[in-house]
Design an enzyme around this catalytic site. Structure first.
Site, PDB file in Angstrom:
ATOM      1  N   GLY A   1       0.552  -1.257  -0.150  1.00 53.89           N
ATOM      2  CA  GLY A   1       0.130  -0.051  -0.010  1.00 53.89           C
ATOM      3  C   GLY A   1       0.957   1.132   0.039  1.00 53.89           C
ATOM      4  O   GLY A   1       0.701   2.265   0.585  1.00 53.89           O
ATOM      5  N   ALA A   2       1.765   1.199  -0.751  1.00 53.21           N
ATOM      6  CA  ALA A   2       2.852   2.308  -0.736  1.00 53.21           C
ATOM      7  C   ALA A   2       2.658   3.533  -1.869  1.00 53.21           C
ATOM      8  O   ALA A   2       3.547   4.184  -2.164  1.00 53.21           O
ATOM      9  CB  ALA A   2       4.456   1.740  -0.818  1.00 53.21           C
TER      10      ALA A   2
ATOM     11  N   TYR B   1     -13.926  -2.457  10.535  1.00 51.77           N
ATOM     12  CA  TYR B   1     -12.458  -1.816  10.732  1.00 51.77           C
ATOM     13  C   TYR B   1     -11.911  -1.896  12.023  1.00 51.77           C
ATOM     14  O   TYR B   1     -10.719  -2.817  11.917  1.00 51.77           O
ATOM     15  CB  TYR B   1     -12.480  -0.366  10.227  1.00 51.77           C
ATOM     16  CG  TYR B   1     -11.016   0.208  10.344  1.00 51.77           C
ATOM     17  CD1 TYR B   1     -10.144  -0.212   9.303  1.00 51.77           C
ATOM     18  CD2 TYR B   1     -10.632   1.169  11.082  1.00 51.77           C
ATOM     19  CE1 TYR B   1      -8.942   0.641   9.091  1.00 51.77           C
ATOM     20  CE2 TYR B   1      -9.515   2.084  10.839  1.00 51.77           C
ATOM     21  CZ  TYR B   1      -8.775   1.474   9.868  1.00 51.77           C
ATOM     22  OH  TYR B   1      -7.354   2.289   9.911  1.00 51.77           O
TER      23      TYR B   1
ATOM     24  N   ALA C   1     -11.225  -5.765  12.357  1.00 50.46           N
ATOM     25  CA  ALA C   1     -10.067  -6.058  11.353  1.00 50.46           C
ATOM     26  C   ALA C   1      -8.766  -5.719  12.009  1.00 50.46           C
ATOM     27  O   ALA C   1      -7.538  -6.462  12.201  1.00 50.46           O
ATOM     28  CB  ALA C   1     -10.219  -5.672  10.139  1.00 50.46           C
TER      29      ALA C   1
ATOM     30  N   ILE D   1      -4.250  10.454  11.265  1.00 50.97           N
ATOM     31  CA  ILE D   1      -3.296  11.006  10.448  1.00 50.97           C
ATOM     32  C   ILE D   1      -3.878  11.294   9.178  1.00 50.97           C
ATOM     33  O   ILE D   1      -4.860  11.040   8.765  1.00 50.97           O
ATOM     34  CB  ILE D   1      -2.283   9.740  10.305  1.00 50.97           C
ATOM     35  CG1 ILE D   1      -1.926   8.840  11.408  1.00 50.97           C
ATOM     36  CG2 ILE D   1      -1.064  10.202   9.495  1.00 50.97           C
ATOM     37  CD1 ILE D   1      -1.098   9.508  12.583  1.00 50.97           C
TER      38      ILE D   1
ATOM     39  N   GLU E   1       4.922  -6.200  20.363  1.00 49.07           N
ATOM     40  CA  GLU E   1       4.308  -4.897  20.934  1.00 49.07           C
ATOM     41  C   GLU E   1       3.473  -4.191  20.122  1.00 49.07           C
ATOM     42  O   GLU E   1       3.348  -4.549  19.155  1.00 49.07           O
ATOM     43  CB  GLU E   1       5.787  -4.334  21.414  1.00 49.07           C
ATOM     44  CG  GLU E   1       5.472  -2.904  22.232  1.00 49.07           C
ATOM     45  CD  GLU E   1       4.849  -3.125  23.557  1.00 49.07           C
ATOM     46  OE1 GLU E   1       3.543  -3.026  23.502  1.00 49.07           O
ATOM     47  OE2 GLU E   1       5.347  -3.961  24.524  1.00 49.07           O
TER      48      GLU E   1
HETATM   49  N1  LIG Z   1      -4.434   7.663   8.221  1.00 51.63           N
HETATM   50  C1  LIG Z   1      -5.054   7.342   9.257  1.00 51.63           C
HETATM   51  O1  LIG Z   1      -5.529   8.164  10.131  1.00 51.63           O
HETATM   52  C2  LIG Z   1      -4.734   6.049   9.693  1.00 51.63           C
HETATM   53  C3  LIG Z   1      -4.785   5.787  11.230  1.00 51.63           C
HETATM   54  C4  LIG Z   1      -4.746   4.315  11.651  1.00 51.63           C
HETATM   55  C5  LIG Z   1      -4.493   3.210  10.994  1.00 51.63           C
HETATM   56  N2  LIG Z   1      -4.123   3.704   9.777  1.00 51.63           N
HETATM   57  C6  LIG Z   1      -3.546   2.495   8.791  1.00 51.63           C
HETATM   58  O2  LIG Z   1      -2.695   3.030   7.983  1.00 51.63           O
HETATM   59  C7  LIG Z   1      -2.473   2.091   6.907  1.00 51.63           C
HETATM   60  C8  LIG Z   1      -2.237   3.282   5.702  1.00 51.63           C
HETATM   61  O3  LIG Z   1      -3.247   4.208   5.744  1.00 51.63           O
HETATM   62  P1  LIG Z   1      -3.206   5.319   4.726  1.00 51.63           P
HETATM   63  O4  LIG Z   1      -3.881   6.546   5.734  1.00 51.63           O
HETATM   64  O5  LIG Z   1      -1.694   6.067   4.300  1.00 51.63           O
HETATM   65  O6  LIG Z   1      -4.274   5.140   3.855  1.00 51.63           O
HETATM   66  P2  LIG Z   1      -4.363   5.663   2.169  1.00 51.63           P
HETATM   67  O7  LIG Z   1      -5.795   5.315   1.637  1.00 51.63           O
HETATM   68  O8  LIG Z   1      -3.607   6.907   1.770  1.00 51.63           O
HETATM   69  O9  LIG Z   1      -3.257   4.455   1.483  1.00 51.63           O
HETATM   70  C9  LIG Z   1      -3.560   2.876   1.384  1.00 51.63           C
HETATM   71  C10 LIG Z   1      -3.038   2.410   0.268  1.00 51.63           C
HETATM   72  O10 LIG Z   1      -3.480   0.938   0.162  1.00 51.63           O
HETATM   73  C11 LIG Z   1      -3.719   0.611  -1.101  1.00 51.63           C
HETATM   74  N3  LIG Z   1      -4.604  -0.524  -1.203  1.00 51.63           N
HETATM   75  C12 LIG Z   1      -5.714  -0.565  -0.951  1.00 51.63           C
HETATM   76  N4  LIG Z   1      -6.262  -1.757  -1.211  1.00 51.63           N
HETATM   77  C13 LIG Z   1      -5.101  -2.521  -1.395  1.00 51.63           C
HETATM   78  C14 LIG Z   1      -4.965  -4.035  -1.900  1.00 51.63           C
HETATM   79  N5  LIG Z   1      -6.103  -4.943  -2.284  1.00 51.63           N
HETATM   80  N6  LIG Z   1      -3.702  -4.528  -2.285  1.00 51.63           N
HETATM   81  C15 LIG Z   1      -2.682  -3.497  -2.006  1.00 51.63           C
HETATM   82  N7  LIG Z   1      -2.976  -2.211  -1.930  1.00 51.63           N
HETATM   83  C16 LIG Z   1      -3.848  -1.765  -1.770  1.00 51.63           C
HETATM   84  C17 LIG Z   1      -4.231   1.940  -1.834  1.00 51.63           C
HETATM   85  O11 LIG Z   1      -3.803   1.811  -3.020  1.00 51.63           O
HETATM   86  C18 LIG Z   1      -3.450   2.875  -0.929  1.00 51.63           C
HETATM   87  O12 LIG Z   1      -2.417   3.148  -1.673  1.00 51.63           O
HETATM   88  C19 LIG Z   1      -3.794   1.452   6.475  1.00 51.63           C
HETATM   89  O13 LIG Z   1      -3.755   0.181   7.145  1.00 51.63           O
HETATM   90  C20 LIG Z   1      -4.711   2.312   7.592  1.00 51.63           C
HETATM   91  O14 LIG Z   1      -5.434   1.432   8.044  1.00 51.63           O
HETATM   92  C21 LIG Z   1      -4.346   4.789   9.134  1.00 51.63           C
END
Ligand SMILES: NC(=O)c1ccc[n+]([C@@H]2O[C@H](COP(=O)([O-])OP(=O)(O)OC[C@H]3O[C@@H](n4cnc5c(N)ncnc54)[C@H](O)[C@@H]3O)[C@@H](O)[C@H]2O)c1
Length: 255
Positions: free
Chosen positions: A15-16, A161, A164, A194, A244
């Site tokens: 997911g980068a 969510y 999960a 974030i 952790e």
């Molecule tokens: N942004 C927040 O507030 C926040 C808070 C807690 C946790 N998170 C977690 O951090 C991680 C990154 O989130 P983010 O905010 O950068 O989100 P984002 O939406 O900016 O990025 C998520 C990325 O995952 C990719 N993705 C989606 N489905 C996919 C699949 N089936 N296979 C491969 N890639 C896939 C997307 O194309 C995207 O590039 C996630 O796991 C999210 O749940 C985010």
């Protein structure tokens, strides 16, 4: 001076591709410290831009198309990366999605969508990469949980969510215990809010102001806040930290 260094390390980040996302920032921070970073995502265009950006700054970066829910693709791409670069030292299970749906409105299809990407994808990648890490007797796995999985719901996440992400945390702990004898650590980071695109544009400026009032540090988190912590957990220096969960939430949830 204590310095995190990733020279000769190969890191795979899922997911980068997302322009403002946490995954892209993790890739930047690891590459900046010497890692060869393999960025993966389903977004081909975003990947190309992200890789170019890191290379322009003198970093070592490559990309693979990888849908974390596709078992065959995961196995094939992981094998390809190991064939090309010899190993995977660091795995960051970052790909994730959320939906702000109320529990009474969640349909099975959406439940599966959330679980497949956040949890099953983390399992697929972890299991496949572990086979290679075990051979080398070294590995660092960092999984993305969420404050939603700890406090019961977030601002944009439904109960699917939360469930999960709590599952990701439990999974990480069990993997940590099993893999500790093989020089492999597995940890979870639990970010609070974030400023990325995962909220699907629902995070308006007005909403941000309201939310900030509930965060003791007084601001919404940045992708760098998360990436710095992950970089430390992914380093050799963090060899005694495993199983952790690290909160990164500006004090919005303290336990
Ligand atoms: N942004 C927040 O507030 C926040 C808070 C807690 C946790 N998170 C977690 O951090 C991680 C990154 O989130 P983010 O905010 O950068 O989100 P984002 O939406 O900016 O990025 C998520 C990325 O995952 C990719 N993705 C989606 N489905 C996919 C699949 N089936 N296979 C491969 N890639 C896939 C997307 O194309 C995207 O590039 C996630 O796991 C999210 O749940 C985010």
């Amino acid at each position: 001076m204590f310095k995190v260094n990733f020279d000769n390390r190969v890191a795979l980040i899922t997911g980068a591709a997302s322009e403002k996302g946490i995954g892209r920032e993790i890739a930047r921070q690891l590459a900046k410290r010497g890692a060869l970073v393999v960025l993966s995502d389903i977004n081909e265009e975003g990947l190309a831009v992200a890789v170019q950006e890191i290379q322009d700054l003198g970093g070592k970066a490559a990309s693979v198309i990888l849908n974390v829910t596709d078992r065959n693709q995961v196995n094939q791409q992981v094998a390809e990366i190991v064939k090309e670069y010899g190993k995977i030292d660091i795995l960051i299970n970052n790909a994730g999605v959320t939906r702000p749906t109320r529990v009474l409105d969640i349909e099975e299809k959406e439940w599966d969508f959330i679980f497949d990407i956040n949890m099953k994808g983390t399992f697929f990648l972890t299991q496949e990469v572990l086979r290679y890490m075990k051979e080398k007797n070294y590995g660092r796995i960092v999984n993305l949980g969420s404050v939603s999985g700890k406090r019961g719901g977030g601002i944009f996440g439904g109960s699917h969510y939360s469930a999960a992400k709590a599952a990701v945390t439990g999974f990480s702990k069990a993997v940590a215990r099993e893999m500790a004898p093989f020089g492999i650590t597995c940890n979870t980071v639990e970010p609070g809010l974030i400023g990325t695109e995962i909220t699907g544009g629902l995070l308006t400026e007005e909403k941000k102001e309201v939310l900030k009032n509930d965060i003791p540090v007084g601001r919404i988190g940045t992708v760098a806040d998360v990436a710095y912590t992950i970089a430390f957990l992914a380093s050799e220096n963090a060899s005694y930290i495993t199983g952790e969960e690290i909160d990164i939430n500006g004090g919005s949830h303290i336990d």
